[in-house]
Scaffold this active site. Structure first.
Site, mmCIF file in Angstrom:
data_model
loop_
_atom_site.group_PDB
_atom_site.id
_atom_site.type_symbol
_atom_site.label_atom_id
_atom_site.label_comp_id
_atom_site.label_asym_id
_atom_site.label_seq_id
_atom_site.Cartn_x
_atom_site.Cartn_y
_atom_site.Cartn_z
ATOM 1 N N ASN A 1 21.685 -21.051 -66.238
ATOM 2 C CA ASN A 1 20.603 -21.836 -65.635
ATOM 3 C C ASN A 1 19.491 -20.908 -65.121
ATOM 4 O OD1 ASN A 1 18.964 -23.651 -64.284
ATOM 5 N ND2 ASN A 1 20.657 -24.752 -63.333
ATOM 6 N N ALA B 1 17.882 -30.902 -57.384
ATOM 7 C CA ALA B 1 17.299 -31.330 -58.662
ATOM 8 C C ALA B 1 15.909 -31.907 -58.443
ATOM 9 C CB ALA B 1 18.191 -32.386 -59.332
ATOM 10 N N VAL B 2 15.085 -31.757 -59.473
ATOM 11 C CA VAL B 2 13.737 -32.340 -59.466
ATOM 12 C C VAL B 2 13.576 -33.093 -60.788
ATOM 13 C CG1 VAL B 2 11.262 -31.820 -59.514
ATOM 14 C CG2 VAL B 2 12.770 -30.570 -57.949
ATOM 15 N N GLU C 1 26.651 -22.253 -55.687
ATOM 16 C CA GLU C 1 27.078 -21.812 -57.017
ATOM 17 C C GLU C 1 26.085 -22.330 -58.027
ATOM 18 O OE1 GLU C 1 30.239 -23.661 -55.827
ATOM 19 O OE2 GLU C 1 31.272 -21.855 -55.148
ATOM 20 N N TYR D 1 16.183 -19.481 -56.866
ATOM 21 C CA TYR D 1 16.960 -18.968 -55.730
ATOM 22 C C TYR D 1 16.619 -17.491 -55.444
ATOM 23 C CZ TYR D 1 19.740 -23.222 -56.418
ATOM 24 O OH TYR D 1 20.150 -24.534 -56.556
HETATM 25 C C1 LIG Z 1 15.860 -25.787 -61.019
HETATM 26 C C2 LIG Z 1 14.883 -26.899 -60.655
HETATM 27 C C3 LIG Z 1 15.417 -27.655 -59.450
HETATM 28 C C4 LIG Z 1 13.508 -26.280 -60.325
HETATM 29 O O1 LIG Z 1 12.667 -27.334 -59.860
HETATM 30 P P1 LIG Z 1 11.056 -27.193 -59.840
HETATM 31 O O2 LIG Z 1 10.534 -28.203 -58.868
HETATM 32 O O3 LIG Z 1 10.547 -27.256 -61.213
HETATM 33 O O4 LIG Z 1 10.868 -25.722 -59.261
HETATM 34 P P2 LIG Z 1 9.544 -25.154 -58.534
HETATM 35 O O5 LIG Z 1 8.333 -25.737 -59.191
HETATM 36 O O6 LIG Z 1 9.687 -25.333 -57.068
HETATM 37 O O7 LIG Z 1 9.636 -23.619 -58.943
HETATM 38 C C5 LIG Z 1 9.911 -22.599 -57.993
HETATM 39 C C6 LIG Z 1 10.278 -21.333 -58.752
HETATM 40 O O8 LIG Z 1 11.495 -21.523 -59.473
HETATM 41 C C7 LIG Z 1 11.439 -20.791 -60.729
HETATM 42 N N1 LIG Z 1 11.481 -21.723 -61.845
HETATM 43 C C8 LIG Z 1 11.432 -23.080 -61.784
HETATM 44 N N2 LIG Z 1 11.532 -23.601 -63.014
HETATM 45 C C9 LIG Z 1 11.639 -22.558 -63.867
HETATM 46 C C10 LIG Z 1 11.798 -22.462 -65.283
HETATM 47 N N3 LIG Z 1 11.852 -23.557 -66.069
HETATM 48 N N4 LIG Z 1 11.927 -21.244 -65.831
HETATM 49 C C11 LIG Z 1 11.894 -20.124 -65.059
HETATM 50 N N5 LIG Z 1 11.728 -20.153 -63.712
HETATM 51 C C12 LIG Z 1 11.609 -21.349 -63.131
HETATM 52 C C13 LIG Z 1 10.133 -20.033 -60.704
HETATM 53 O O9 LIG Z 1 10.398 -18.794 -60.071
HETATM 54 C C14 LIG Z 1 9.277 -20.934 -59.815
HETATM 55 O O10 LIG Z 1 8.202 -20.256 -59.216
HETATM 56 P P3 LIG Z 1 6.778 -20.211 -59.992
HETATM 57 O O11 LIG Z 1 6.459 -21.610 -60.377
HETATM 58 O O12 LIG Z 1 5.880 -19.636 -58.945
HETATM 59 O O13 LIG Z 1 6.997 -19.343 -61.182
HETATM 60 C C15 LIG Z 1 14.670 -27.887 -61.838
HETATM 61 O O14 LIG Z 1 14.415 -27.136 -63.004
HETATM 62 C C16 LIG Z 1 15.859 -28.812 -62.089
HETATM 63 O O15 LIG Z 1 15.949 -29.896 -61.505
HETATM 64 N N6 LIG Z 1 16.771 -28.380 -62.985
HETATM 65 C C17 LIG Z 1 17.934 -29.207 -63.301
HETATM 66 C C18 LIG Z 1 18.886 -29.298 -62.153
HETATM 67 C C19 LIG Z 1 19.483 -27.953 -61.781
HETATM 68 O O16 LIG Z 1 19.769 -27.142 -62.643
HETATM 69 N N7 LIG Z 1 19.712 -27.743 -60.475
HETATM 70 C C20 LIG Z 1 20.287 -26.539 -59.958
HETATM 71 C C21 LIG Z 1 21.682 -26.777 -59.536
HETATM 72 S S1 LIG Z 1 22.404 -25.277 -58.861
#
Ligand SMILES: CC(C)(COP(=O)(O)OP(=O)(O)OC[C@H]1O[C@@H](n2cnc3c(N)ncnc32)[C@H](O)[C@@H]1OP(=O)(O)O)[C@@H](O)C(=O)NCCC(=O)NCCS
Length: 139
Positions: free
Chosen positions: A97, A59-60, A92, A104
């Site tokens: 999402n 998570a971020v 998983e 991934y």
């Molecule tokens: C999923 C999550 C961890 C991504 O974190 P983030 O730091 O924003 O991701 P990054 O900036 O490293 O993005 C890397 C890639 O992920 C994808 N991505 C990230 N956020 C995205 C969004 N909102 N929509 C579509 N693609 C997305 C893109 O491919 C992105 O690459 P790009 O920026 O070059 O397009 C964040 O949205 C989060 O914390 N979500 C809630 C928790 C969660 O669902 N965790 C997963 C549990 S399995």
């Protein structure tokens, strides 16, 4: 990062599955083979058992998303898992999402089976999980 800090980020970021408490985080941190990769406002937590790694959660903080922090945590997690002897990573992810699945896929994970009704949504509705995996190339 402490278990409390991990739980605080989880609470802000997670929708499905629900956020974990600091106590749950500490339990995972105490696992033998636990792996924690962190960034300024994010983390990837999992464990290695023999030659398989499991990414339990990632998570971020929503205020710091789309800055590449999850990508960096995932890369560090892979390296740490490899160092502990993992040859493959499994995880998983909730089917709806989109952000996590895109992250991934971009990181080289492939989508495998579906676990039907693995999660519960905010209204208790069943939500499918997609199983994803990646083979780690030895460094
Ligand atoms: C999923 C999550 C961890 C991504 O974190 P983030 O730091 O924003 O991701 P990054 O900036 O490293 O993005 C890397 C890639 O992920 C994808 N991505 C990230 N956020 C995205 C969004 N909102 N929509 C579509 N693609 C997305 C893109 O491919 C992105 O690459 P790009 O920026 O070059 O397009 C964040 O949205 C989060 O914390 N979500 C809630 C928790 C969660 O669902 N965790 C997963 C549990 S399995």
């Amino acid at each position: 990062m402490t278990a409390e800090e991990l739980a605080a980020i989880h609470l802000k970021a997670m929708v499905v599955p629900k956020a974990w408490s600091a106590q749950t985080m500490q339990g995972f941190l105490d696992f033998p083979g636990a792996v924690l990769a962190t960034s300024q406002a994010g983390f990837a937590l999992g464990r290695v058992v023999v030659d398989e790694a499991e990414l339990l959660t990632l998570a971020v903080d929503p205020d710091a998303q789309r800055q590449g922090q999850a990508r960096r945590c995932l890369l560090d997690f892979e390296q740490m898992a490899r160092d502990k002897g993992a040859a493959r990573i499994f995880l998983e992810v909730a089917a709806p999402n989109v952000a996590a699945r895109a992250l991934y896929l971009q990181a080289g994970f492939g989508e495998g089976g579906v676990r039907r009704g693995y999660y519960r949504g905010t209204e208790g509705e069943p939500i499918n999980a997609i199983v994803m995996s990646k083979t780690l190339i030895p460094a």
